[in-house]
Design a protein around this motif. Structure first.
Motif, PDB file in Angstrom:
ATOM      1  N   ALA A  68      44.920  33.618  30.791  1.00 47.73           N
ATOM      2  CA  ALA A  68      43.873  32.575  30.797  1.00 47.73           C
ATOM      3  C   ALA A  68      44.196  31.419  31.906  1.00 47.73           C
ATOM      4  CB  ALA A  68      44.128  31.870  29.523  1.00 47.73           C
ATOM      5  N   TYR A  69      45.521  31.296  32.396  1.00 48.69           N
ATOM      6  CA  TYR A  69      45.923  30.403  33.324  1.00 48.69           C
ATOM      7  C   TYR A  69      45.517  30.948  34.632  1.00 48.69           C
ATOM      8  CZ  TYR A  69      48.940  28.170  36.662  1.00 48.69           C
ATOM      9  OH  TYR A  69      49.484  27.311  37.813  1.00 48.69           O
ATOM     10  N   GLU A  70      45.813  32.335  34.910  1.00 46.56           N
ATOM     11  CA  GLU A  70      45.539  32.931  36.078  1.00 46.56           C
ATOM     12  C   GLU A  70      44.129  33.234  36.382  1.00 46.56           C
ATOM     13  OE1 GLU A  70      47.783  34.112  38.405  1.00 46.56           O
ATOM     14  OE2 GLU A  70      49.375  33.332  37.175  1.00 46.56           O
ATOM     15  N   GLU A  71      43.306  33.395  35.190  1.00 48.31           N
ATOM     16  CA  GLU A  71      41.698  33.256  35.468  1.00 48.31           C
ATOM     17  C   GLU A  71      41.126  32.118  36.184  1.00 48.31           C
ATOM     18  OE1 GLU A  71      37.760  34.115  32.583  1.00 48.31           O
ATOM     19  OE2 GLU A  71      39.829  35.194  32.138  1.00 48.31           O
ATOM     20  N   ASN A  72      41.891  30.936  35.390  1.00 48.91           N
ATOM     21  CA  ASN A  72      41.457  29.650  35.602  1.00 48.91           C
ATOM     22  C   ASN A  72      41.757  29.296  37.074  1.00 48.91           C
ATOM     23  OD1 ASN A  72      40.150  29.025  33.335  1.00 48.91           O
ATOM     24  ND2 ASN A  72      41.946  27.878  32.475  1.00 48.91           N
ATOM     25  N   LYS A  73      43.000  29.812  37.569  1.00 50.12           N
ATOM     26  CA  LYS A  73      43.319  29.626  38.902  1.00 50.12           C
ATOM     27  C   LYS A  73      42.398  30.277  39.875  1.00 50.12           C
ATOM     28  CE  LYS A  73      47.618  30.600  41.720  1.00 50.12           C
ATOM     29  NZ  LYS A  73      48.852  31.111  41.525  1.00 50.12           N
ATOM     30  N   LYS A  74      41.854  31.805  39.616  1.00 49.90           N
ATOM     31  CA  LYS A  74      41.203  32.364  40.326  1.00 49.90           C
ATOM     32  C   LYS A  74      39.746  31.640  40.801  1.00 49.90           C
ATOM     33  CE  LYS A  74      43.078  36.928  39.509  1.00 49.90           C
ATOM     34  NZ  LYS A  74      42.700  38.102  38.785  1.00 49.90           N
ATOM     35  N   LEU A  75      39.221  30.997  39.305  1.00 54.16           N
ATOM     36  CA  LEU A  75      37.997  30.275  39.382  1.00 54.16           C
ATOM     37  C   LEU A  75      38.148  29.107  40.252  1.00 54.16           C
ATOM     38  CD1 LEU A  75      36.996  30.647  35.650  1.00 54.16           C
ATOM     39  CD2 LEU A  75      35.935  31.557  37.653  1.00 54.16           C
ATOM     40  N   TYR A  76      39.327  28.413  40.385  1.00 55.91           N
ATOM     41  CA  TYR A  76      39.723  27.318  41.031  1.00 55.91           C
ATOM     42  C   TYR A  76      39.550  27.771  42.615  1.00 55.91           C
ATOM     43  CZ  TYR A  76      41.677  23.141  43.044  1.00 55.91           C
ATOM     44  OH  TYR A  76      41.752  21.740  43.810  1.00 55.91           O
ATOM     45  N   GLU A  77      40.238  28.757  42.820  1.00 52.28           N
ATOM     46  CA  GLU A  77      40.246  29.045  44.486  1.00 52.28           C
ATOM     47  C   GLU A  77      38.917  29.440  44.816  1.00 52.28           C
ATOM     48  OE1 GLU A  77      43.222  32.169  44.133  1.00 52.28           O
ATOM     49  OE2 GLU A  77      44.739  30.885  44.134  1.00 52.28           O
TER      50      GLU A  77
END
Length: 138
Positions: free
Chosen positions: A109-118
């Protein structure tokens, strides 16, 4: 008094189920459209008509069979088996059984949120670049 000679007092069974459901006589009376005194009389009755029994069962949220067959011993056995503290059996003896690692799911979930933020940051950069191009052309 032994269990063999014990009478099948339906009023007491209604009273016990009502108490186990944490319901006052007034609440049962309201559900049946009567008053508390009528419920008291009902709970002191050894027999009750089948029509009234259906109404009472519905108001208590149990089946007519559950009312007729209720016993304190069976209720105690049910709860003892359901909440067995020995850890060997019972509904909650083994704890939750995960088929996944909760920590891995959190990292995903953290990695997915990071990609969305990028992606969001890149979209904002593209927007700024586009607006700057429009301003240059004017």
């Amino acid at each position: 008094m032994s269990t063999l000679t014990k009478s099948n007092h339906i009023g007491r069974k209604i009273s016990r189920i009502r108490e186990l459901r944490d319901m006052k006589q007034e609440a049962l009376a309201q559900a049946l459209g009567t008053n508390q005194q009528a419920i008291s009389t009902l709970e002191n009755s050894e027999t009750i008509s089948d029509e009234k029994l259906v109404e009472v069962a519905k108001a208590l949220g149990v089946s007519v069979e559950a009312l007729k067959n209720f016993s304190d011993e069976a209720a105690i056995n049910y709860f003892n088996n359901f909440y067995d503290n020995s850890g060997s059996n019972g509904a909650f003896s083994h704890g939750p059984l995960f088929t996944f690692n909760p920590l891995e799911k959190l990292i995903e979930a953290y990695e997915e949120n990071k990609k969305l933020y990028e992606r969001l940051v890149q979209a904002e950069k593209d927007k700024v670049e586009f607006l700057e191009k429009i301003l240059k052309d004017k």
